[in-house]
Design an enzyme around this catalytic site. Structure first.
Site, PDB file in Angstrom:
ATOM      1  N   GLY A  89      35.539  59.565  27.740  1.00  0.00           N
ATOM      2  CA  GLY A  89      36.528  60.563  28.169  1.00  0.00           C
ATOM      3  C   GLY A  89      36.231  61.681  29.192  1.00  0.00           C
ATOM      4  O   GLY A  89      35.114  61.530  29.886  1.00  0.00           O
ATOM      5  N   ASP A 205      36.204  70.180  34.589  1.00  0.00           N
ATOM      6  CA  ASP A 205      36.268  71.425  34.764  1.00  0.00           C
ATOM      7  C   ASP A 205      35.351  72.316  33.776  1.00  0.00           C
ATOM      8  O   ASP A 205      34.693  71.881  32.914  1.00  0.00           O
ATOM      9  CB  ASP A 205      37.575  71.877  34.363  1.00  0.00           C
ATOM     10  CG  ASP A 205      38.261  71.620  33.091  1.00  0.00           C
ATOM     11  OD1 ASP A 205      37.905  72.479  32.088  1.00  0.00           O
ATOM     12  OD2 ASP A 205      38.648  70.691  32.910  1.00  0.00           O
TER      13      ASP A 205
END
Length: 236
Positions: A89, A205
């Protein structure tokens, strides 16, 4: 078949990689598997089975968040006899020391808060990764030179949270490396079914620095994570 998955008996291998994004699942299968075949298209949650170094491996997308994830994980474990789940993921880093595009391997996980998603309470006590899978991932990542860190991760139900990044202060104080939206559910449901699980996450991020990758580069970002996950899958 189930309402969410059209695959039949024997269509999935015993080990399944679990990306959230169906486009990533398709890219992983076409890039890394030999003779991949699509076993599920229902609800556009793409699933594939093929060979990696001569051994069968499957890849199934799970959507976003624990609610969607638990449907696919439950059906794989309960209806398809899958015994090993490896999440491939994405995550947001919670410290500047975790670099963009690097890999985080979840050694332990907790919900964002005690109230963070009622699904977190359905499967008993907190659970973690399978020790053998975890050890294999760390060893193999070091061997092939993948930049990675391992440790505590946080699992959140809410992407657009009204408290913004301030809600992670307690987790950061405890040394949490990153946040995603599925790992707590993965570890708990695997423990419930007596299966093995591991979560490895690519950093897209950084909550602290504000850096983020562009969506257009994300498939290429997953090369190291996918290669590592497949190496662990065929050795497990």
């Amino acid at each position: 078949m189930t309402p969410h998955n059209e695959a039949g008996k024997g269509d999935y291998a015993a080990t399944v990689l679990l990306p959230g994004d169906p486009q990533r699942a398709e890219w992983m299968a076409e890039t890394f598997l030999k003779a991949p075949r699509c076993v599920n298209r229902r609800r556009e949650a793409l699933g594939f089975t093929g060979l990696f170094r001569g051994k069968p491996v499957s890849i199934q997308s799970t959507g976003i968040g624990v609610s969607s994830f638990l449907i696919y994980a439950h059906e794989l474990l309960d209806f398809h006899g899958v015994r090993t789940l490896i999440r491939t993921g994405t995550c947001g880093a919670l410290t500047a020391a975790v670099k963009l595009r690097s890999l985080v391997i979840s050694q332990s996980v907790r919900g964002e808060s005690a109230e963070s998603g009622q699904v977190f309470g359905l499967y008993g006590a907190d659970a973690g990764p399978d020790p053998e899978l975890y050890a294999q991932a760390l060893t193999r990542a070091a061997e092939i030179g993948i930049e990675h860190q391992a440790g505590l991760t946080i699992c959140s139900d809410i992407f657009y949270h009204p408290q913004g990044r301030d809600r992670f202060a307690e987790a950061q104080a405890q040394g949490a490396l990153a946040v995603d939206m599925e790992t707590s559910a993965l570890y708990r449901i695997a423990a419930h079914f007596g299966a093995r699980a591991l979560s490895m996450l690519t950093v897209v991020d950084n909550v602290v620095t504000g850096e983020q990758t562009d969506y257009s580069e994300r498939q290429a970002l997953f090369t190291d994570m996918t290669r590592l996950a497949l190496d662990v899958a065929i050795e497990s």
